[in-house]
Design an enzyme around this catalytic site. Structure first.
Site, PDB file in Angstrom:
ATOM      1  N   ASP A 156      -4.309  42.313  13.849  1.00 14.12           N
ATOM      2  CA  ASP A 156      -5.607  41.754  14.231  1.00 14.12           C
ATOM      3  C   ASP A 156      -5.834  40.494  13.392  1.00 14.12           C
ATOM      4  O   ASP A 156      -6.180  40.570  12.217  1.00 14.12           O
ATOM      5  CB  ASP A 156      -6.702  42.794  13.971  1.00 14.12           C
ATOM      6  CG  ASP A 156      -8.100  42.273  14.320  1.00 14.12           C
ATOM      7  OD1 ASP A 156      -8.264  41.044  14.480  1.00 14.12           O
ATOM      8  OD2 ASP A 156      -9.027  43.094  14.411  1.00 14.12           O
ATOM      9  N   LYS A 162     -12.464  34.474  17.312  1.00 10.88           N
ATOM     10  CA  LYS A 162     -13.294  33.689  16.394  1.00 10.88           C
ATOM     11  C   LYS A 162     -13.036  32.180  16.443  1.00 10.88           C
ATOM     12  O   LYS A 162     -13.561  31.523  17.318  1.00 10.88           O
ATOM     13  CB  LYS A 162     -13.193  34.266  14.978  1.00 10.88           C
ATOM     14  CG  LYS A 162     -13.954  35.603  14.859  1.00 10.88           C
ATOM     15  CD  LYS A 162     -14.391  35.918  13.451  1.00 10.88           C
ATOM     16  CE  LYS A 162     -15.437  37.024  13.412  1.00 10.88           C
ATOM     17  NZ  LYS A 162     -14.903  38.387  13.421  1.00 10.88           N
ATOM     18  N   PHE A 210     -11.940  46.452  10.367  1.00 13.08           N
ATOM     19  CA  PHE A 210     -12.898  46.131  11.426  1.00 13.08           C
ATOM     20  C   PHE A 210     -12.148  45.525  12.604  1.00 13.08           C
ATOM     21  O   PHE A 210     -11.440  44.535  12.447  1.00 13.08           O
ATOM     22  CB  PHE A 210     -13.981  45.158  10.945  1.00 13.08           C
ATOM     23  CG  PHE A 210     -15.021  44.907  12.004  1.00 13.08           C
ATOM     24  CD1 PHE A 210     -16.029  45.828  12.234  1.00 13.08           C
ATOM     25  CD2 PHE A 210     -14.962  43.779  12.811  1.00 13.08           C
ATOM     26  CE1 PHE A 210     -16.972  45.626  13.249  1.00 13.08           C
ATOM     27  CE2 PHE A 210     -15.896  43.565  13.815  1.00 13.08           C
ATOM     28  CZ  PHE A 210     -16.908  44.493  14.031  1.00 13.08           C
TER      29      PHE A 210
HETATM   30  C1  LIG Z   1     -15.015  39.623  14.267  1.00 15.17           C
HETATM   31  C2  LIG Z   1     -13.816  40.506  14.327  1.00 15.17           C
HETATM   32  C3  LIG Z   1     -13.547  41.286  15.458  1.00 15.17           C
HETATM   33  C4  LIG Z   1     -14.472  41.374  16.642  1.00 15.17           C
HETATM   34  O1  LIG Z   1     -14.614  40.166  17.292  1.00 15.17           O
HETATM   35  P1  LIG Z   1     -15.783  39.989  18.388  1.00 15.17           P
HETATM   36  O2  LIG Z   1     -15.525  38.625  18.968  1.00 15.17           O
HETATM   37  O3  LIG Z   1     -17.081  40.114  17.661  1.00 15.17           O
HETATM   38  O4  LIG Z   1     -15.608  41.065  19.381  1.00 15.17           O
HETATM   39  C5  LIG Z   1     -12.376  42.030  15.460  1.00 15.17           C
HETATM   40  N1  LIG Z   1     -11.531  42.009  14.418  1.00 15.17           N
HETATM   41  C6  LIG Z   1     -11.760  41.278  13.317  1.00 15.17           C
HETATM   42  C7  LIG Z   1     -10.779  41.291  12.202  1.00 15.17           C
HETATM   43  C8  LIG Z   1     -12.921  40.511  13.226  1.00 15.17           C
HETATM   44  O5  LIG Z   1     -13.169  39.814  12.119  1.00 15.17           O
END
Ligand SMILES: *Cc1c(COP(=O)(O)O)cnc(C)c1O
Length: 397
Positions: free
Chosen positions: A224, A253, A139
């Protein structure tokens, strides 16, 4: 105005794109929140791993208050001190990532990272290196580039055409990566552990193999760390558990304790391809958000990371022990304070609803995983209380 009224007003005017739970949160302090009817909850999802140092943390609140008297926004037409201060702290905490770019969310940080990787090869005379290797069940966010890199068809379907050049492999399978990486590979984009997929860890040594393969083939290793970074797993960045160094990394986050902020860190020679005009964000590095994040960094580096490791160990043990108390619990997994309780029946949404009734906030991933991402400041007593409530929720769901 109570829960019922607020929920109804929300249903009338907001896009109905979330599976919002039927309570309105009005206040938070430490590991607790209160709803509009005055009911108190132990918050073990923390705004999806964003409320990293607890609700209304006094140090962060003070930083926000002080900054609010000075300057709220100036844009990147000018230098602002809180942004520079935060960049200094973040880059000092990484051995190799010595430059920072700021934006406002996780998906934006990943967009910037994807663009950076593509542009790096263009500038270095390999414009044909466009393929980004990504992973099933990953994700990376909801904007077009990050969505193209997200290995979950249910999020992609119905939004085409998505940007091209993204290919998906099995997460954790180094042999498969070895077969697929090559002179066409721009970058390998991955999470140190897959959060949204249900808190899935790769086999030990996997990140090291990814690093070696990227180096050997001249591809960038781009991580990420939006969910796993900023102390969530017990190290400031999750890749530090494995002793590897990526070429770039995205953060968001928990970075500013609940204030919206995203960041991209990169190696000097990679960052330099973003020359004036190549990429930008109007709000990026906003003084309020970066002042809050600076206070979060100070807390993390002032002993909080050790506490996360201890608290994570305790949460892990307590979750594992649930399997001995109810056949519906089937173990746990995770790292630090990012953990999943596994269920043996398709009950996760029901467990989450029951937990809410009992005064505990957690989150379901699919039918058999309950995710916990409490504030990193959660105490042992709160962890014990949460797992007691969770046992009640699992047995009564
Ligand atoms: C939550 C998340 C995102 C997206 O972040 P947003 O602030 O909602 O755009 C991207 N990568 C990972 C691994 C995430 O947990």
């Amino acid at each position: 105005m109570g829960n019922q009224d607020l929920v109804q007003r929300a249903q009338t005017v907001l896009f109905q794109n979330y599976r919002t739970q039927p309570i309105a949160i009005v206040r938070g302090e430490g590991s607790y929140v209160w709803d509009a009817d005055g009911k108190r909850y132990l918050d073990f999802i923390g705004g999806i791993a964003t409320v990293s140092v607890g609700h209304a943390n006094p140090r962060v609140r003070e930083a926000l208050l002080e900054q609010s008297k000075l300057l709220w926004h100036a844009s990147n037409l000018y230098v602002t001190e809180p942004q520079v201060r935060l960049a200094e702290k973040l880059t000092a905490a990484s051995r190799t990532l010595k430059r920072a770019f700021f934006c406002n969310s996780g998906t934006e940080a990943n967009e910037a990272m994807i663009k950076l990787a593509r542009h790096y090869h263009v500038v270095n005379g390999a414009p044909d290196r466009i393929e980004i290797l990504c992973f099933h069940n990953s994700f990376h966010g909801r904007t077009m580039g990050s969505l193209a890199a997200t290995g979950q068809p249910k999020y992609q379907e119905g939004f085409g055409p998505l940007p091209a050049g993204f290919r998906f492999l099995d997460y954790g399978d180094a042999a498969q990566l070895e077969k697929n990486i090559g002179p066409q590979t721009c970058a390998v984009l991955l999470e140190p552990l897959q959060g949204e997929a249900g808190v899935l860890l790769p086999p030990p040594g996997y990140l090291k193999r990814v690093r070696e393969l990227c180096t050997r083939h001249g591809a960038l290793m781009i991580l990420d760390e939006v969910q796993t970074g900023m102390g969530r797993t017990g190290r400031l960045f999750a890749h530090q558990h494995e002793g590897v160094e990526p070429d770039a990394m995205s953060l968001a986050k928990g970075i500013a304790g609940g204030v919206p902020l995203g960041a991209l860190l990169a190696r000097e020679d990679v960052a330099k391809v973003f020359t004036p005009g190549t990429h930008a964000s109007t709000f990026g590095g906003n003084p309020l958000a970066t002042a809050a994040a600076s206070a979060v960094m100070d807390l993390l580096q002032g002993g909080l990371l050790d506490q996360v490791q201890r608290a994570g160990g305790r949460l892990s043990q307590r979750l594992a022990a649930l399997s001995r108390k109810t056949p519906r619990a089937a173990g746990e997994r995770g790292l630090g304070l990012l953990r999943a309780l596994l269920l043996s029946e398709d009950l996760a949404p029901k467990v989450v609803a029951k937990a809410r009734d009992l005064g505990l906030l957690v989150n379901a991933i699919g039918e058999r995983v309950v995710r916990l991402a409490p504030p990193l400041t959660a105490t042992e007593a709160e962890i014990d209380q949460a797992t007691d409530l969770l046992l009640g929720s699992v047995t009564q769901a």
